[in-house]
Write a protein that holds these residues in place. Structure first.
Motif, PDB file in Angstrom:
ATOM      1  N   SER A  48     -62.538  63.322 -40.843  1.00 60.49           N
ATOM      2  CA  SER A  48     -63.867  62.894 -40.316  1.00 60.49           C
ATOM      3  C   SER A  48     -63.865  61.567 -39.805  1.00 60.49           C
ATOM      4  N   LEU A  49     -64.505  61.594 -38.615  1.00 50.45           N
ATOM      5  CA  LEU A  49     -64.526  60.351 -37.869  1.00 50.45           C
ATOM      6  C   LEU A  49     -65.944  59.744 -37.254  1.00 50.45           C
ATOM      7  N   SER A  50     -66.036  58.798 -37.271  1.00 48.23           N
ATOM      8  CA  SER A  50     -67.361  58.116 -36.774  1.00 48.23           C
ATOM      9  C   SER A  50     -67.001  57.003 -35.930  1.00 48.23           C
ATOM     10  N   ILE A  51     -67.451  56.679 -34.746  1.00 40.13           N
ATOM     11  CA  ILE A  51     -67.223  56.075 -33.902  1.00 40.13           C
ATOM     12  C   ILE A  51     -68.498  55.367 -33.136  1.00 40.13           C
ATOM     13  N   ALA A  52     -68.820  54.049 -33.171  1.00 42.68           N
ATOM     14  CA  ALA A  52     -69.817  53.402 -32.661  1.00 42.68           C
ATOM     15  C   ALA A  52     -69.680  52.959 -31.231  1.00 42.68           C
ATOM     16  N   LEU A  53     -70.559  53.480 -30.080  1.00 49.77           N
ATOM     17  CA  LEU A  53     -70.316  52.673 -29.002  1.00 49.77           C
ATOM     18  C   LEU A  53     -71.391  51.939 -28.354  1.00 49.77           C
ATOM     19  N   PHE A  95     -73.011  56.827 -31.625  1.00 50.35           N
ATOM     20  CA  PHE A  95     -72.095  57.138 -32.689  1.00 50.35           C
ATOM     21  C   PHE A  95     -71.373  58.460 -32.575  1.00 50.35           C
ATOM     22  N   LEU A  96     -70.031  58.481 -32.707  1.00 49.32           N
ATOM     23  CA  LEU A  96     -69.293  59.797 -32.326  1.00 49.32           C
ATOM     24  C   LEU A  96     -68.684  60.308 -33.711  1.00 49.32           C
ATOM     25  N   VAL A 251     -76.196  60.444 -32.356  1.00 51.07           N
ATOM     26  CA  VAL A 251     -75.062  60.534 -33.057  1.00 51.07           C
ATOM     27  C   VAL A 251     -74.581  61.736 -32.368  1.00 51.07           C
ATOM     28  N   ILE A 252     -73.454  61.604 -31.685  1.00 47.37           N
ATOM     29  CA  ILE A 252     -72.673  62.914 -31.505  1.00 47.37           C
ATOM     30  C   ILE A 252     -71.807  63.635 -32.415  1.00 47.37           C
ATOM     31  N   VAL A 253     -71.917  64.986 -32.722  1.00 50.93           N
ATOM     32  CA  VAL A 253     -71.033  65.386 -33.687  1.00 50.93           C
ATOM     33  C   VAL A 253     -70.223  66.603 -32.983  1.00 50.93           C
ATOM     34  N   ASN A 259     -62.436  66.045 -27.740  1.00 50.64           N
ATOM     35  CA  ASN A 259     -63.522  65.483 -27.135  1.00 50.64           C
ATOM     36  C   ASN A 259     -63.668  63.981 -27.582  1.00 50.64           C
ATOM     37  N   LEU A 260     -63.578  63.591 -28.649  1.00 47.56           N
ATOM     38  CA  LEU A 260     -63.882  62.100 -28.730  1.00 47.56           C
ATOM     39  C   LEU A 260     -62.943  61.109 -28.356  1.00 47.56           C
ATOM     40  N   SER A 261     -61.526  61.649 -28.378  1.00 50.28           N
ATOM     41  CA  SER A 261     -60.568  60.781 -27.894  1.00 50.28           C
ATOM     42  C   SER A 261     -60.546  60.537 -26.279  1.00 50.28           C
TER      43      SER A 261
END
Length: 299
Positions: A48-53, A95-96, A251-253, A259-261
Motif C-alpha cells: 500500500s503506497l502513498s506518494i505526494a507530488l 498524493f498517489l 488523491v489518486i488511487v 501506473n504509479l511508477s
C-alpha cells in the motif's frame, strides 16, 4: 514502520488550499535529488503506497492584471490543458496511493482483465483493508486532506474500496470521490492473466529492455500493455486533472503500482526503461513487501 523517500522537489512552495501561508520546504540540491532518484526501486507490487507530488514551478504571476500579453504569449507547450511529460509546472498537489492487497493477490494470482475490475472478487482482502487503513492514516498525518481534497480512484473494486477507506479516515465527503473509468486501470498483462504472481518477473525483464515491449496477447479480453501504453494513459489522466482543478489537492488511487511508477518517471522526466525498471527490482520489492507493507514516499 515507514520509509520516506524524496524523488522530486522544486524551489517553489506547493499550493495548499488549507494553509496558504505554510512555511516553504527547503530546496534540495540537484546532487541530493539525483541520489534519491537512484535509490528508488521498481514497483511495490502488493504494498500500500502513498506518494505526494508537489508542483515543479510556481504558477505564473501577473503583476499588472491589466496587461495579459506576457501570460498569453507563453509557449504552446506551457499552456494549461496541453499537458506534457515532464510538466513545466503542476497546479495541484497530488498524493498517489496504491490500493492494498486484493483477493487475487492474496492467492498469488495475476488479475488484470478489465471485465472483472468491478467484481466483488476483485476487492481488497482483509489484509489489504488493513494496509489501506495504514495508508489513510499516513495521509492524515501528512495533512493531505486538511481543508478538503478530491479522491480519484480507479473504478476497479479494490481501488474504490481503498478510496472509501481514505475518505472515512480523513473526513472527506463521499461526494468528493470521483471514480475514474479507464486511465487508472491495472496494467493489462495479456497471456500472464491468471498465472502466478512470481511470473511477473518475466514481464519486468522485458520492460528493462524497452518500454515498448508488450506482454504476449491472449484472447480472453485482457489487454497486453507495454510501459509506453501505461505512460500514455497516466499522461491523459494528469491532463484532465490539471485542467479540471487549480491549486487543489488530489488523491489518486491506483489498483496496481505500475501506473504509479510510470507516472513518477514521467513527472521527473526520466527515461522509462532506465528509471522504472531496474534489474533486481522485483526481488527487492518482494523482499520489502515481506518486511513491511505500509510505505510512504514523500517529496
Amino acid at each position: 514502520m515507514l520509509a520516506t523517500t524524496t524523488f522530486a522537489v522544486s524551489n517553489s512552495n506547493p499550493p495548499n488550499p488549507a494553509h496558504k501561508n505554510s512555511s516553504p520546504h527547503p530546496p534540495f540540491s540537484s546532487n541530493s535529488r539525483q541520489a534519491h532518484i537512484v535509490s528508488l526501486n521498481r514497483r511495490g507490487l502488493l504494498a500500500s503506497l502513498s506518494i505526494a507530488l508537489t508542483p515543479f514551478l510556481a504558477s505564473p504571476q501577473i503583476e499588472n492584471p491589466t496587461h495579459y500579453a506576457d501570460f498569453i504569449s507563453l509557449p504552446v507547450s506551457e499552456a494549461r490543458g496541453l499537458f506534457q511529460m515532464p510538466p513545466v509546472r503542476l497546479t495541484n498537489r497530488y498524493f498517489l496511493v496504491r490500493a492494498g492487497e486484493s483477493e487475487y493477490e492474496s492467492l498469488g494470482i495475476i488479475n488484470t482483465n478489465p471485465v472483472a475490475k468491478t467484481s466483488v472478487d476483485n476487492g481488497l482482502s482483509e489484509k489489504g483493508k488493513k494496509q489501506t487503513v495504514r495508508a489513510a492514516l499516513d495521509l492524515k498525518s501528512m495533512g493531505a486532506c486538511e481543508g478538503n481534497c478530491w479522491i480519484w480512484p480507479s473504478i476497479t473494486q479494490r481501488a474504490y474500496q481503498a478510496a472509501e477507506i481514505i475518505a472515512a479516515v480523513n473526513g472527506v465527503n463521499r461526494s468528493h470521490i470521483v471514480p475514474e473509468y479507464s486511465f487508472l486501470d491495472a496494467r493489462g498483462l495479456g497471456a500472464y492473466e491468471g498465472k502466478k504472481l512470481d511470473s511477473i518477473s518475466e514481464v519486468y525483464a522485458s520492460d528493462s529492455l524497452s518500454p515498448n515491449i508488450k506482454p504476449p496477447p491472449i484472447d480472453d479480453g485482457t489487454p497486453n500493455e507495454s510501459v509506453q501504453d501505461v505512460f500514455v494513459r497516466v499522461t491523459q489522466l494528469m491532463s484532465i486533472l490539471e485542467t479540471q482543478y487549480s491549486e487543489d489537492t488530489v488523491v489518486i488511487v491506483s489498483p496496481d503500482s505500475d501506473n504509479l511508477s510510470v507516472l513518477q518517471a514521467g513527472l521527473v522526466g526520466l527515461e522509462l526503461r532506465r528509471q522504472v525498471f531496474c534489474e533486481d527490482a522485483y526481488l527487492a520489492y518482494r523482499s520489502r513487501f515481506q518486511a513491511r507493507r505500509s510505505q510512504v514516499h514523500r517529496c
